[in-house]
Design a protein around this motif. Structure first.
Motif, PDB file in Angstrom:
ATOM      1  N   GLY A  49     -74.284 -86.245 -35.009  1.00  0.00           N
ATOM      2  CA  GLY A  49     -75.516 -87.019 -34.816  1.00  0.00           C
ATOM      3  C   GLY A  49     -76.096 -86.944 -33.428  1.00  0.00           C
ATOM      4  O   GLY A  49     -77.051 -87.659 -33.107  1.00  0.00           O
ATOM      5  N   LEU A  50     -75.552 -86.072 -32.572  1.00  0.00           N
ATOM      6  CA  LEU A  50     -76.109 -85.945 -31.217  1.00  0.00           C
ATOM      7  C   LEU A  50     -77.434 -85.187 -31.236  1.00  0.00           C
ATOM      8  O   LEU A  50     -78.295 -85.425 -30.399  1.00  0.00           O
ATOM      9  CB  LEU A  50     -75.125 -85.207 -30.305  1.00  0.00           C
ATOM     10  N   LEU A  51     -77.544 -84.251 -32.154  1.00  0.00           N
ATOM     11  CA  LEU A  51     -78.774 -83.476 -32.286  1.00  0.00           C
ATOM     12  C   LEU A  51     -79.320 -83.661 -33.693  1.00  0.00           C
ATOM     13  O   LEU A  51     -78.549 -83.701 -34.661  1.00  0.00           O
ATOM     14  CB  LEU A  51     -78.492 -81.984 -32.059  1.00  0.00           C
ATOM     15  N   ALA A  52     -80.614 -83.766 -33.762  1.00  0.00           N
ATOM     16  CA  ALA A  52     -81.248 -83.848 -35.080  1.00  0.00           C
ATOM     17  C   ALA A  52     -81.548 -82.429 -35.548  1.00  0.00           C
ATOM     18  O   ALA A  52     -82.144 -81.646 -34.802  1.00  0.00           O
ATOM     19  CB  ALA A  52     -82.539 -84.645 -34.977  1.00  0.00           C
ATOM     20  N   PRO A  53     -81.120 -82.045 -36.738  1.00  0.00           N
ATOM     21  CA  PRO A  53     -81.426 -80.681 -37.215  1.00  0.00           C
ATOM     22  C   PRO A  53     -82.921 -80.519 -37.477  1.00  0.00           C
ATOM     23  O   PRO A  53     -83.589 -81.483 -37.843  1.00  0.00           O
ATOM     24  CB  PRO A  53     -80.602 -80.565 -38.502  1.00  0.00           C
ATOM     25  N   ASP A  59     -73.779 -84.957 -44.101  1.00  0.00           N
ATOM     26  CA  ASP A  59     -73.237 -86.150 -44.751  1.00  0.00           C
ATOM     27  C   ASP A  59     -71.781 -86.324 -44.332  1.00  0.00           C
ATOM     28  O   ASP A  59     -70.978 -85.384 -44.404  1.00  0.00           O
ATOM     29  CB  ASP A  59     -73.324 -86.014 -46.272  1.00  0.00           C
ATOM     30  N   VAL A  60     -71.456 -87.520 -43.865  1.00  0.00           N
ATOM     31  CA  VAL A  60     -70.099 -87.801 -43.400  1.00  0.00           C
ATOM     32  C   VAL A  60     -69.424 -88.751 -44.386  1.00  0.00           C
ATOM     33  O   VAL A  60     -69.895 -89.883 -44.587  1.00  0.00           O
ATOM     34  CB  VAL A  60     -70.125 -88.434 -41.985  1.00  0.00           C
ATOM     35  N   ASN A  61     -68.373 -88.271 -44.996  1.00  0.00           N
ATOM     36  CA  ASN A  61     -67.531 -89.124 -45.845  1.00  0.00           C
ATOM     37  C   ASN A  61     -68.326 -89.819 -46.953  1.00  0.00           C
ATOM     38  O   ASN A  61     -68.018 -90.949 -47.340  1.00  0.00           O
ATOM     39  CB  ASN A  61     -66.846 -90.176 -44.961  1.00  0.00           C
ATOM     40  N   GLY A  62     -69.400 -89.169 -47.365  1.00  0.00           N
ATOM     41  CA  GLY A  62     -70.233 -89.746 -48.415  1.00  0.00           C
ATOM     42  C   GLY A  62     -71.058 -90.933 -47.981  1.00  0.00           C
ATOM     43  O   GLY A  62     -71.682 -91.608 -48.804  1.00  0.00           O
ATOM     44  N   CYS A  63     -71.086 -91.183 -46.656  1.00  0.00           N
ATOM     45  CA  CYS A  63     -71.804 -92.371 -46.143  1.00  0.00           C
ATOM     46  C   CYS A  63     -73.195 -92.045 -45.633  1.00  0.00           C
ATOM     47  O   CYS A  63     -73.963 -92.948 -45.291  1.00  0.00           O
ATOM     48  CB  CYS A  63     -71.004 -93.026 -45.034  1.00  0.00           C
ATOM     49  N   GLN A  68     -76.952 -92.531 -38.278  1.00  0.00           N
ATOM     50  CA  GLN A  68     -76.807 -93.976 -38.502  1.00  0.00           C
ATOM     51  C   GLN A  68     -75.578 -94.477 -37.730  1.00  0.00           C
ATOM     52  O   GLN A  68     -74.505 -93.872 -37.790  1.00  0.00           O
ATOM     53  CB  GLN A  68     -76.625 -94.264 -39.989  1.00  0.00           C
ATOM     54  N   THR A  69     -75.769 -95.583 -37.047  1.00  0.00           N
ATOM     55  CA  THR A  69     -74.734 -96.084 -36.145  1.00  0.00           C
ATOM     56  C   THR A  69     -73.396 -96.302 -36.853  1.00  0.00           C
ATOM     57  O   THR A  69     -72.346 -95.854 -36.367  1.00  0.00           O
ATOM     58  CB  THR A  69     -75.202 -97.418 -35.518  1.00  0.00           C
ATOM     59  N   ASP A  70     -73.412 -96.942 -38.021  1.00  0.00           N
ATOM     60  CA  ASP A  70     -72.147 -97.276 -38.675  1.00  0.00           C
ATOM     61  C   ASP A  70     -71.431 -96.041 -39.211  1.00  0.00           C
ATOM     62  O   ASP A  70     -70.207 -96.016 -39.306  1.00  0.00           O
ATOM     63  CB  ASP A  70     -72.374 -98.302 -39.793  1.00  0.00           C
TER      64      ASP A  70
ATOM     65  N   ALA B 276     -70.388 -92.876 -30.260  1.00  0.00           N
ATOM     66  CA  ALA B 276     -69.788 -94.169 -30.640  1.00  0.00           C
ATOM     67  C   ALA B 276     -70.806 -94.939 -31.484  1.00  0.00           C
ATOM     68  O   ALA B 276     -72.006 -94.671 -31.410  1.00  0.00           O
ATOM     69  CB  ALA B 276     -69.421 -94.954 -29.388  1.00  0.00           C
ATOM     70  N   PRO B 277     -70.313 -95.875 -32.297  1.00  0.00           N
ATOM     71  CA  PRO B 277     -71.249 -96.652 -33.126  1.00  0.00           C
ATOM     72  C   PRO B 277     -71.985 -97.705 -32.310  1.00  0.00           C
ATOM     73  O   PRO B 277     -71.769 -98.907 -32.447  1.00  0.00           O
ATOM     74  CB  PRO B 277     -70.333 -97.288 -34.179  1.00  0.00           C
ATOM     75  N   ILE B 278     -72.827 -97.233 -31.424  1.00  0.00           N
ATOM     76  CA  ILE B 278     -73.570 -98.126 -30.522  1.00  0.00           C
ATOM     77  C   ILE B 278     -74.975 -97.574 -30.371  1.00  0.00           C
ATOM     78  O   ILE B 278     -75.160 -96.358 -30.236  1.00  0.00           O
ATOM     79  CB  ILE B 278     -72.827 -98.243 -29.156  1.00  0.00           C
TER      80      ILE B 278
END
Lengths: 281, 432
Positions: A49-53, A59-63, A68-70, B276-278
């Motif tokens: 998630g550091l770079l936007a494609p 998709d991470v772990n189906g989440c 997204q922060t969480d 991190a989730p922040i």
């Protein structure tokens, strides 16, 4: 655990990642192998998630997306650059990043203790990171990545610039994490590391995925034949073969075999076959 | 919120462990304040007398008496010497001017309304031109005092009138019309001055106003009246130098934290924070909080030192807290601005300090605004340093009211918001 689908990323006129798709399964160590500048770090940066494609999805772990922060709580990252504070102690570094991951109180203390034990830095935990050797800093970099006990780890060139002893210590850590059932994405341009650690390897060059399979299958499919070099009746014989044992048995049956050496194909040969150039070019 | 506090505490810990950074953030401004405070303190001492050399070429009782008057004058520091020595003293810069009482000075001083006037020669060091005007005024004042004394004392005036009448009678050079006019005027003056004590006796039963029975009239009497004056200026030079130096402490914090954000990016720790989730705003919020707290700590430390060791007495501690909070908030925004100025810490440091130095130059952080040309005073409104100094001076010695404080504090907050919003939008999160 991690699914990259049609990822594209351009920096100006340079295409860093070109329509890259792959799926990494839970509990496997996946190697992303390629020379410097092949697009490995860009792929990892998009995966966390550091770079936007520019195109495609992660998709991470189906989440969902790691933007997204969480979702990012499922990921531990050890960047290629040593991402630690030199003026903080080892313990303070791990504690600080643990807090950033949302850990508190006894849970945080317990994880910090475990991480420092895991990378064998418990006895140096009160020393500032600036006092650590390159290998110790690499191990601390790994400890910080696992402080929140993530199911998915992305390790970007985790052995760059370390001595052989520290490299072996990092290998031991990674194998222990695999044994613990974590999913690991491991980028490197050292084929020996990929061969030792990875269940599957994706070979990437100029932003494109050239091949993806287990190490053995890649070698079988793209590595070419083994070479048997033998001293037969005082004369050196060099034979390319798919079955070195059968060739050696022939020499032995003639009773003329004095010495022999078998050169097996490796990922270097695979890369050469796929791209026409060496991994270290 | 816990993550923001953890980020801020981490930055404060890093600052405390960076000895050079800690020195320049906390102690350099103190050195600055003491240095400039000492300079301003020496300039605010009472003005010493103008150093003059006096030459008496007349050597009469009148000339000697006049020199004694000059020697007693607080405006002058008198050294009596010869004409040659006086010239040398002025030429070599040891005295600002020389004054020569020429021959016939005493005789001319006794004459009134006719003949050549008493003459003083005045030679002034060309580099002390500003003192020349003041010196002429001082000499004229003491010369006139003798004339005023004659009018205030009827006996002295009658003696002078009689002397003039005798001189006029003895002179062959006065034309008949002038002779007749002067005999008439000084004869009447002699008689009038003889009558003045009698007027006074009738008016005040034998006591003149000054109680010496001599009567006399003066054109004006200046009486000093004790007034409890409300002093609104700085009570010590350090009250001027400390607000200026405190802005340097603020600039130090601003630069340090602005560059530290760039270091976070180039060293990779920003990457780890972002994975991190922040949320991003919390990462920048933590940095902003650390900068805010450090700036407040620096300002508080400096003012405490100023109060304890240099006699600074803020006019309002509540307004001072308001000023400090506004300054810290304003410069948090500028800290963010510094962080977007360069791709590397070296470039951010160089460009950042360049920008801050310009702000300081323009805002009176280096040279007080008082000495700047008019257009630059107008341009200084664009510098947050100017408003920081105004806000802190307002609470320290300008006796600002809460309403008056709203302007500088409001402008500082506006600077902070504008710079923070702009900079967070253009901040580079990665090196790509």
């Amino acid at each position: 655990m991690l699914k990259l689908d049609g990822l594209c990323k351009r920096f100006g006129r340079i295409t860093a990642v070109d329509n890259l798709s792959l799926t990494i399964h839970r509990g496997e160590v996946f190697g992303l192998l390629g020379p410097n500048g092949a697009g490995k770090s860009t792929t990892v940066n998009m995966a966390v998630g550091l770079l936007a494609p520019d195109a495609g999805t992660v998709d991470v772990n189906g989440c969902g997306s790691p933007t997204q922060t969480d979702v990012r709580a499922h990921i531990g990252v050890a960047p290629q650059a040593l991402s630690i504070y030199d003026e903080l102690t080892g313990e303070e570094n791990v504690t600080f990043f643990g807090r950033m991951q949302g850990l508190r109180g006894s849970k945080l203390a317990e994880r910090v203790r475990w991480c420092l034990d895991f990378v064998s830095l418990a006895d140096r935990r009160r020393d500032r990171a600036s006092m650590y050797s390159g290998g110790m800093k690499r191990r601390l970099n790994l400890a910080v990545a696992v402080v929140h006990d993530p199911p998915l780890l992305l390790l970007d060139e985790p052995t760059v610039g370390v001595d052989p002893q520290s490299r072996n210590a990092v290998f031991d850590n990674i194998e222990a994490l695999r044994a613990d059932g974590r999913t690991i994405v491991y980028t490197t341009h050292y084929m020996e590391e990929a061969q030792r650690l990875c269940d599957r390897v994706g070979i990437i060059d100029q932003g494109r995925l050239m091949a993806l399979d287990t190490v053995d299958n890649l070698i079988t499919q793209h590595g070419g034949k083994s070479v048997v070099i033998a001293d037969v009746a005082g004369e050196e014989v060099r034979v390319e073969t798919q079955d070195p044992l059968a060739e050696l048995a022939k020499f032995q049956n003639r009773g003329q075999l004095n010495r022999f050496k078998v050169e097996q194909p490796d990922l270097e040969n695979v890369f050469l076959e796929l791209t026409g150039r060496s991994l270290r070019d | 919120m816990n993550q923001i506090i953890a980020l801020a505490l981490k930055d404060l810990k890093l600052l405390l462990r960076d000895k050079a950074g800690f020195f320049f953030t906390f102690f350099f401004p103190l050195v600055y304040a003491v240095f400039f405070g000492s300079i301003f303190a020496s300039q605010s001492k009472p003005i010493e007398g103008i150093r003059v050399a006096v030459v008496d070429e007349d050597q009469t009782p009148n000339s000697v008496a006049f020199i004694e008057e000059l020697a007693a004058a607080p405006e002058l520091d008198v050294l009596t010497t010869t004409r040659a020595a006086a010239g040398d003293l002025v030429r070599t810069g040891k005295r600002s001017a020389f004054i020569v009482l020429t021959q016939s000075f005493g005789e001319a001083r006794d004459r009134m309304f006719w003949g050549d006037p008493a003459t003083l020669e005045l030679g002034v060091d060309p580099s002390r031109a500003a003192e020349a005007g003041m010196l002429e005024g001082v000499l004229m004042r003491y010369a006139m005092e003798g004339f005023q004394d004659a009018f205030a004392n009827p006996d002295v005036m009658r003696d002078k009138a009689k002397t003039v009448l005798k001189d006029v009678a003895d002179s062959d050079s006065i034309n008949p019309i002038a002779r007749a006019a002067m005999n008439r005027f000084f004869g009447e003056l002699d008689r009038f001055m003889g009558e003045v004590p009698k007027f006074d006796d009738q008016n005040s039963a034998g006591q003149s106003e000054n109680g010496d029975g001599s009567g006399g009239w003066q054109p004006v009497v200046i009486q000093s009246v004790a007034v409890a004056r409300e002093y609104t200026g700085p009570k010590s030079a350090y009250e001027i130098s400390f607000p200026q130096s405190m802005t340097w402490g603020v600039l130090g914090c601003t630069a340090a934290f602005g560059i530290s954000l760039v270091i976070e990016r180039t060293h990779g720790t920003l990457v780890r924070l972002r994975t991190a989730p922040i949320q991003r705003w919390k990462i920048l919020g933590g940095k902003a909080l650390a900068c805010f707290v450090t700036t407040l700590a620096t300002l508080t430390m400096l003012i405490v030192v100023g109060i304890l060791l240099f006699g600074i007495r803020p006019s309002s501690y509540a307004l001072l807290a308001m000023a400090f909070a506004s300054v810290a908030a304003g410069f948090v925004g500028i800290m963010m601005f510094i962080s977007v100025l360069g791709r590397t810490e070296q470039s951010a440091s160089g460009i950042g300090w360049g920008v801050l130095t310009m702000m300081a130059m323009l805002g009176g952080g280096m040279v007080p605004l008082l000495f700047m040309p008019g257009w630059m005073k107008v341009a200084s409104h664009a510098s947050p340093v100017k408003w920081a100094i105004v806000a802190m001076e307002g609470a320290v010695w300008r006796n600002y009211t809460t309403t008056q404080m709203l302007l500088p504090c409001g402008i500082l907050l506006a600077f902070g918001v504008v710079f923070f919003v702009f900079s967070t939008r253009v901040f580079r999160w990665t090196d790509h």
